[in-house]
Design an enzyme around this catalytic site. Structure first.
Site, PDB file in Angstrom:
ATOM      1  N   LYS A   1       1.378   4.152  -3.024  1.00 31.36           N
ATOM      2  CA  LYS A   1       1.167   5.580  -2.735  1.00 31.36           C
ATOM      3  C   LYS A   1       2.447   6.379  -3.048  1.00 31.36           C
ATOM      4  O   LYS A   1       2.377   7.482  -3.588  1.00 31.36           O
ATOM      5  CB  LYS A   1       0.746   5.782  -1.272  1.00 31.36           C
ATOM      6  CG  LYS A   1      -0.675   5.294  -0.962  1.00 31.36           C
ATOM      7  CD  LYS A   1      -1.704   6.050  -1.769  1.00 31.36           C
ATOM      8  CE  LYS A   1      -3.100   5.995  -1.171  1.00 31.36           C
ATOM      9  NZ  LYS A   1      -4.100   6.668  -2.033  1.00 31.36           N
TER      10      LYS A   1
ATOM     11  N   TYR B   1       0.842  -1.216   0.000  1.00 33.62           N
ATOM     12  CA  TYR B   1       0.000   0.000   0.000  1.00 33.62           C
ATOM     13  C   TYR B   1       0.873   1.259   0.000  1.00 33.62           C
ATOM     14  O   TYR B   1       0.676   2.171  -0.806  1.00 33.62           O
ATOM     15  CB  TYR B   1      -0.916  -0.032   1.240  1.00 33.62           C
ATOM     16  CG  TYR B   1      -1.797   1.191   1.395  1.00 33.62           C
ATOM     17  CD1 TYR B   1      -3.043   1.249   0.769  1.00 33.62           C
ATOM     18  CD2 TYR B   1      -1.397   2.282   2.162  1.00 33.62           C
ATOM     19  CE1 TYR B   1      -3.861   2.363   0.908  1.00 33.62           C
ATOM     20  CE2 TYR B   1      -2.209   3.400   2.306  1.00 33.62           C
ATOM     21  CZ  TYR B   1      -3.446   3.430   1.680  1.00 33.62           C
ATOM     22  OH  TYR B   1      -4.253   4.532   1.814  1.00 33.62           O
TER      23      TYR B   1
HETATM   24  N1  LIG Z   1      -9.362   5.816   4.747  1.00 35.24           N
HETATM   25  C1  LIG Z   1      -8.257   6.142   5.377  1.00 35.24           C
HETATM   26  O1  LIG Z   1      -8.112   6.009   6.605  1.00 35.24           O
HETATM   27  C2  LIG Z   1      -7.102   6.722   4.593  1.00 35.24           C
HETATM   28  C3  LIG Z   1      -5.876   6.991   5.234  1.00 35.24           C
HETATM   29  C4  LIG Z   1      -4.845   7.584   4.501  1.00 35.24           C
HETATM   30  C5  LIG Z   1      -5.029   7.882   3.163  1.00 35.24           C
HETATM   31  N2  LIG Z   1      -6.211   7.590   2.562  1.00 35.24           N
HETATM   32  C6  LIG Z   1      -6.378   7.951   1.155  1.00 35.24           C
HETATM   33  O2  LIG Z   1      -7.208   9.090   1.103  1.00 35.24           O
HETATM   34  C7  LIG Z   1      -7.929   9.113  -0.140  1.00 35.24           C
HETATM   35  C8  LIG Z   1      -9.392   9.381   0.132  1.00 35.24           C
HETATM   36  O3  LIG Z   1      -9.878   8.374   0.996  1.00 35.24           O
HETATM   37  P1  LIG Z   1     -11.420   8.291   1.386  1.00 35.24           P
HETATM   38  O4  LIG Z   1     -11.498   7.276   2.477  1.00 35.24           O
HETATM   39  O5  LIG Z   1     -11.950   9.668   1.569  1.00 35.24           O
HETATM   40  O6  LIG Z   1     -12.012   7.666   0.040  1.00 35.24           O
HETATM   41  P2  LIG Z   1     -13.396   6.900  -0.166  1.00 35.24           P
HETATM   42  O7  LIG Z   1     -14.432   7.448   0.740  1.00 35.24           O
HETATM   43  O8  LIG Z   1     -13.129   5.426  -0.123  1.00 35.24           O
HETATM   44  O9  LIG Z   1     -13.759   7.334  -1.662  1.00 35.24           O
HETATM   45  C9  LIG Z   1     -13.008   6.841  -2.714  1.00 35.24           C
HETATM   46  C10 LIG Z   1     -13.409   7.492  -4.004  1.00 35.24           C
HETATM   47  O10 LIG Z   1     -12.748   6.770  -5.065  1.00 35.24           O
HETATM   48  C11 LIG Z   1     -13.725   6.302  -5.982  1.00 35.24           C
HETATM   49  N3  LIG Z   1     -13.385   4.984  -6.505  1.00 35.24           N
HETATM   50  C12 LIG Z   1     -13.023   3.886  -5.808  1.00 35.24           C
HETATM   51  N4  LIG Z   1     -12.850   2.850  -6.643  1.00 35.24           N
HETATM   52  C13 LIG Z   1     -13.113   3.302  -7.894  1.00 35.24           C
HETATM   53  C14 LIG Z   1     -13.111   2.714  -9.192  1.00 35.24           C
HETATM   54  N5  LIG Z   1     -12.803   1.427  -9.376  1.00 35.24           N
HETATM   55  N6  LIG Z   1     -13.444   3.499 -10.242  1.00 35.24           N
HETATM   56  C15 LIG Z   1     -13.755   4.787 -10.079  1.00 35.24           C
HETATM   57  N7  LIG Z   1     -13.782   5.419  -8.878  1.00 35.24           N
HETATM   58  C16 LIG Z   1     -13.457   4.675  -7.809  1.00 35.24           C
HETATM   59  C17 LIG Z   1     -15.015   6.193  -5.190  1.00 35.24           C
HETATM   60  O11 LIG Z   1     -16.090   6.208  -6.092  1.00 35.24           O
HETATM   61  P3  LIG Z   1     -17.492   5.442  -5.774  1.00 35.24           P
HETATM   62  O12 LIG Z   1     -18.232   6.363  -4.825  1.00 35.24           O
HETATM   63  O13 LIG Z   1     -18.111   5.315  -7.105  1.00 35.24           O
HETATM   64  O14 LIG Z   1     -17.117   4.138  -5.120  1.00 35.24           O
HETATM   65  C18 LIG Z   1     -14.914   7.421  -4.299  1.00 35.24           C
HETATM   66  O15 LIG Z   1     -15.316   8.576  -5.003  1.00 35.24           O
HETATM   67  C19 LIG Z   1      -7.632   7.779  -0.821  1.00 35.24           C
HETATM   68  O16 LIG Z   1      -6.623   7.958  -1.774  1.00 35.24           O
HETATM   69  C20 LIG Z   1      -7.098   6.921   0.317  1.00 35.24           C
HETATM   70  O17 LIG Z   1      -6.170   5.949  -0.141  1.00 35.24           O
HETATM   71  C21 LIG Z   1      -7.254   7.024   3.242  1.00 35.24           C
END
Ligand SMILES: NC(=O)c1ccc[n+]([C@@H]2O[C@H](COP(=O)([O-])OP(=O)(O)OC[C@H]3O[C@@H](n4cnc5c(N)ncnc54)[C@H](OP(=O)(O)O)[C@@H]3O)[C@@H](O)[C@H]2O)c1
Length: 225
Positions: A130, A126
């Site tokens: 990134k 992961y």
């Molecule tokens: N979650 C954590 O704790 C965490 C920690 C550190 C960094 N991050 C990073 O922060 C960023 C935002 O995280 P988040 O948790 O706010 O994201 P999230 O709520 O999971 O939303 C992800 C977005 O990506 C889209 N997506 C996912 N798979 C897709 C696909 N196959 N095709 C097109 N669109 C797709 C989703 O669209 P749909 O609505 O259509 O599914 C949604 O708009 C990400 O890059 C994540 O890796 C997250």
């Protein structure tokens, strides 16, 4: 303050992307916000142009990617995507393709949500992906690249993410001892990340800037890091 800028956002249906989109729609720097999504966005706004696309078949239409500032909030988990390859597609291939097309269409800045621990040499898959997307975007030639490395994101989701929920509980318990240089490990509200993203793009003008989680919090409060 209106500058008649256009913003392009991917990932606007997600937790952080949703906050980012709301900020952009309220922001007078932008007269138009284009959201490229695979799922529909329920709310309407005269500034918002939602275009549903297939991320595996990105069109070459320059109009679609025509924006001054690009915000990438796309992301998934290996568990949700189903495989490492499927995860890499969403967290590496899609952001890179969007970045290339928007740059070709004349974009000035690219804001990317990466993650704490991102490192293209990491042994953790992961973190390596990134780190790889950070490096790839940085090499494209944008005038301004803003990279955000949040720790565990908090906020209300419709889906249950078991690992993240457990992580949030554990981190909540140890939060009080995460002080000084350990502050960057504290969970961070997605809303805070989005606020800093949409503010900072209008603060910096050129170069590459990487913001760790504790700095993202400080900037959201208007405190100098
Ligand atoms: N979650 C954590 O704790 C965490 C920690 C550190 C960094 N991050 C990073 O922060 C960023 C935002 O995280 P988040 O948790 O706010 O994201 P999230 O709520 O999971 O939303 C992800 C977005 O990506 C889209 N997506 C996912 N798979 C897709 C696909 N196959 N095709 C097109 N669109 C797709 C989703 O669209 P749909 O609505 O259509 O599914 C949604 O708009 C990400 O890059 C994540 O890796 C997250």
């Amino acid at each position: 303050m209106s500058e008649n800028k256009t913003a392009l956002i991917v990932g606007a249906t997600g937790l952080t992307g949703g906050y980012c989109l709301r900020n952009l729609l309220k922001d007078d720097h932008y007269e138009r916000v284009t959201a490229l999504t695979r799922s529909p966005i329920p709310h309407k706004n005269p500034k918002l142009h939602t275009i549903q696309i297939d991320f595996d078949r990105l069109s070459n239409e320059a109009d679609l990617f025509d924006a001054h500032d690009v915000f990438c909030c796309l992301g998934t988990t290996i568990a949700k995507a189903g495989s490492r390859a499927a995860f890499r597609k969403v967290d590496f291939s899609y952001p890179l393709a969007i970045a290339e097309k928007a740059l070709a269409a004349g974009a000035h800045s690219f804001s990317l949500i990466s993650s704490m621990g991102a490192n293209h040499n990491s042994r953790i898959f992961y973190n390596r992906v990134k780190g790889e997307i950070e490096s790839a975007i940085s090499k494209l030639g944008y005038n301004l690249v803003l990279i955000y490395r949040p720790s565990l994101l908090t906020g209300s989701r419709s889906e249950v993410r078991f690992g993240e929920n457990i992580g949030e509980i554990l981190m909540g318990l140890i939060n009080p001892v995460l002080i000084g240089s350990l502050k960057k490990y504290r969970p961070i509200p997605a809303e805070t990340v989005a606020l800093t993203m949409t503010n900072q793009v209008n603060v910096e003008s050129t170069g590459r800037h990487i913001f760790e989680s504790d700095i993202i919090v400080k900037l959201s409060l208007g405190t100098k890091p």
